[in-house]
Design an enzyme around this catalytic site. Structure first.
Site, PDB file in Angstrom:
ATOM      1  N   ASN A  42       1.590  -5.028   3.816  1.00  0.00           N
ATOM      2  CA  ASN A  42       0.324  -5.309   3.925  1.00  0.00           C
ATOM      3  C   ASN A  42      -0.025  -5.888   5.331  1.00  0.00           C
ATOM      4  OD1 ASN A  42       1.563  -7.250   2.561  1.00  0.00           O
ATOM      5  ND2 ASN A  42      -0.294  -8.067   1.998  1.00  0.00           N
ATOM      6  N   GLU A  44      -3.085  -8.072   6.913  1.00  0.00           N
ATOM      7  CA  GLU A  44      -4.393  -8.462   6.665  1.00  0.00           C
ATOM      8  C   GLU A  44      -5.254  -8.950   7.922  1.00  0.00           C
ATOM      9  OE1 GLU A  44      -3.900 -11.925   4.073  1.00  0.00           O
ATOM     10  OE2 GLU A  44      -3.403 -10.314   2.462  1.00  0.00           O
ATOM     11  N   CYS A  53      -3.401  -2.270   2.807  1.00  0.00           N
ATOM     12  CA  CYS A  53      -2.311  -2.349   1.777  1.00  0.00           C
ATOM     13  C   CYS A  53      -0.942  -1.803   2.321  1.00  0.00           C
ATOM     14  CB  CYS A  53      -2.709  -1.831   0.585  1.00  0.00           C
ATOM     15  SG  CYS A  53      -4.011  -2.474  -0.364  1.00  0.00           S
ATOM     16  N   GLU A  55       1.171   0.173   0.634  1.00  0.00           N
ATOM     17  CA  GLU A  55       1.267   1.558   0.470  1.00  0.00           C
ATOM     18  C   GLU A  55       0.401   2.521   1.552  1.00  0.00           C
ATOM     19  OE1 GLU A  55      -0.021  -0.903  -1.195  1.00  0.00           O
ATOM     20  OE2 GLU A  55       0.334  -0.344  -3.415  1.00  0.00           O
ATOM     21  N   CYS A  87      -3.865  -0.693  -5.333  1.00  0.00           N
ATOM     22  CA  CYS A  87      -5.495  -0.407  -5.566  1.00  0.00           C
ATOM     23  C   CYS A  87      -6.035   0.900  -5.679  1.00  0.00           C
ATOM     24  CB  CYS A  87      -5.972  -1.392  -4.380  1.00  0.00           C
ATOM     25  SG  CYS A  87      -6.025  -0.522  -2.965  1.00  0.00           S
ATOM     26  N   CYS A  90      -5.690   3.006  -2.416  1.00  0.00           N
ATOM     27  CA  CYS A  90      -4.532   3.537  -2.260  1.00  0.00           C
ATOM     28  C   CYS A  90      -4.208   4.601  -2.948  1.00  0.00           C
ATOM     29  CB  CYS A  90      -3.209   2.433  -2.289  1.00  0.00           C
ATOM     30  SG  CYS A  90      -3.315   1.232  -0.914  1.00  0.00           S
TER      31      CYS A  90
END
Ligand code: THU
Length: 135
Positions: A42, A44, A53, A55, A87, A90
């Site tokens: 991830n 940010e 993310c 993924e 999430c 994703c």
């Protein structure tokens, strides 16, 4: 490659996490159809909504490298004490490339993991469902 090795690769990928805001590291190991593995973490941003993310980092890196078919994905969340699933964004992104029966495994450790599938996590995805109904 087995899930245990993939989980170790996902854990390793989480070490590169850029997550100064949440302090929640995530790593993903995406198993390509050709047997290779592409990892992601991830990333940010101070504009929180721009965070990416693990993924999707793995998926976009793999697709950018020319991969189009995948066997499954394993996600490690070493900073939680329970398995954290992908999430919604994703799930949608992964469903573009992973078949409904593709394994999606997530855990805070290998011992504390959930073994699911793409179709279980994201049913009626409007891609595979539509194709099936039109047969
Ligand atoms: N995150 C992931 O990378 N993957 C998940 O499956 C759950 C959440 C990230 C997004 C954000 O950087 C941090 O974890 C906290 O939500």
């Amino acid at each position: 490659m087995d899930n245990k090795k993939l989980f170790a690769l996902a854990q390793e990928a989480a070490k590169a996490s850029y997550s100064p805001y949440s302090k929640f590291r995530v790593g993903a190991a995406l198993l390509c159809a050709d047997g290779t593995v592409v990892t992601g973490t991830n990333v940010e941003n101070r504009s929180f909504g721009l965070s990416n993310c693990a993924e999707r980092s793995a998926l976009f890196a793999a697709v950018s490298a020319g991969k189009r078919a995948f066997q499954g994905i394993v996600i490690a969340t070493p900073d939680s004490d329970y398995p954290v699933g992908p999430c919604g964004a994703c799930r949608q992104a992964l469903s573009e490339f992973l078949a409904p029966d593709a394994p999606v495994v997530f855990g805070c450790s290998y011992e504390k993991r959930v073994e699911s599938t793409m179709g279980e996590l994201y049913p009626y995805d409007s891609l595979h469902e539509l194709a099936r109904d039109q047969r």
